[in-house]
Design a protein around this motif. Structure first.
Motif, PDB file in Angstrom:
ATOM      1  N   THR A  31      -6.994  34.448  27.974  1.00 14.52           N
ATOM      2  CA  THR A  31      -5.686  34.190  28.581  1.00 14.52           C
ATOM      3  C   THR A  31      -4.618  34.369  27.525  1.00 14.52           C
ATOM      4  N   ARG A  32      -3.534  35.058  27.918  1.00 12.91           N
ATOM      5  CA  ARG A  32      -2.443  35.298  26.977  1.00 12.91           C
ATOM      6  C   ARG A  32      -1.515  34.101  27.007  1.00 12.91           C
ATOM      7  N   LYS A  33      -1.340  33.494  25.851  1.00 10.98           N
ATOM      8  CA  LYS A  33      -0.516  32.296  25.749  1.00 10.98           C
ATOM      9  C   LYS A  33       0.890  32.582  25.258  1.00 10.98           C
ATOM     10  N   SER A  34       1.136  33.821  24.827  1.00  8.67           N
ATOM     11  CA  SER A  34       2.449  34.185  24.294  1.00  8.67           C
ATOM     12  C   SER A  34       3.004  35.363  25.080  1.00  8.67           C
TER      13      SER A  34
END
Length: 148
Positions: A31-34
């Protein structure tokens, strides 16, 4: 020969197990957190040139004392500086720095210099103000050079 058949059976069992399991398995994505994308760091190799791009070294920039000092300036203002401030004014090479100018003046005219100030004129030439130490008379040095 029994040894080869054992190896063959073992390979067949491994192949059957892999076929039963299947090749495609479900992979999970991180999952991309940024919201900003950072480019991944890749391999950076050191430069290994096939030939040198410049024939001369960068150390002295290829300038000798005759190239550094081009000519002395003989304007009224320069003459006033010689008389009042023990300062001789030269037009020098644009690439020369203060240390190189000081060394060139000291070696060419056998004088000691107190300091060197430089500026670049609007026409693109570099002007150097070379102030002599108190034990040298700028008028004598100017006569020796041939300014006066």
């Amino acid at each position: 020969m029994p040894k080869n058949t054992a190896v063959g059976k073992k390979k067949a069992l491994i192949a059957a197990k892999a076929a039963k399991k299947g090749v495609q398995t479900k992979t999970t994505r991180n999952t991309r957190k940024s919201v900003v994308f950072h480019r991944p760091r890749t391999l950076k190799l050191a430069r290994d040139p096939k030939y040198l791009r410049k024939s001369t070294g960068e150390g002295d920039r290829g300038l000798d004392k005759y190239q550094i000092l081009r000519f002395p300036l003989t304007t009224e203002r320069a003459m006033k500086k010689i008389e009042d401030n023990r300062t001789i004014v030269f037009i020098v090479d644009i690439r020369a720095n203060k240390r190189q100018i000081k060394a060139a003046v000291e070696s060419m005219y056998n004088v000691r210099t107190a300091k060197v100030n430089t500026l670049i004129r609007p026409d693109g030439q570099k002007k150097a103000f070379v102030q002599l130490t108190p034990d040298y008379d700028a008028l004598d040095v100017a006569n020796k050079i041939g300014i006066l």
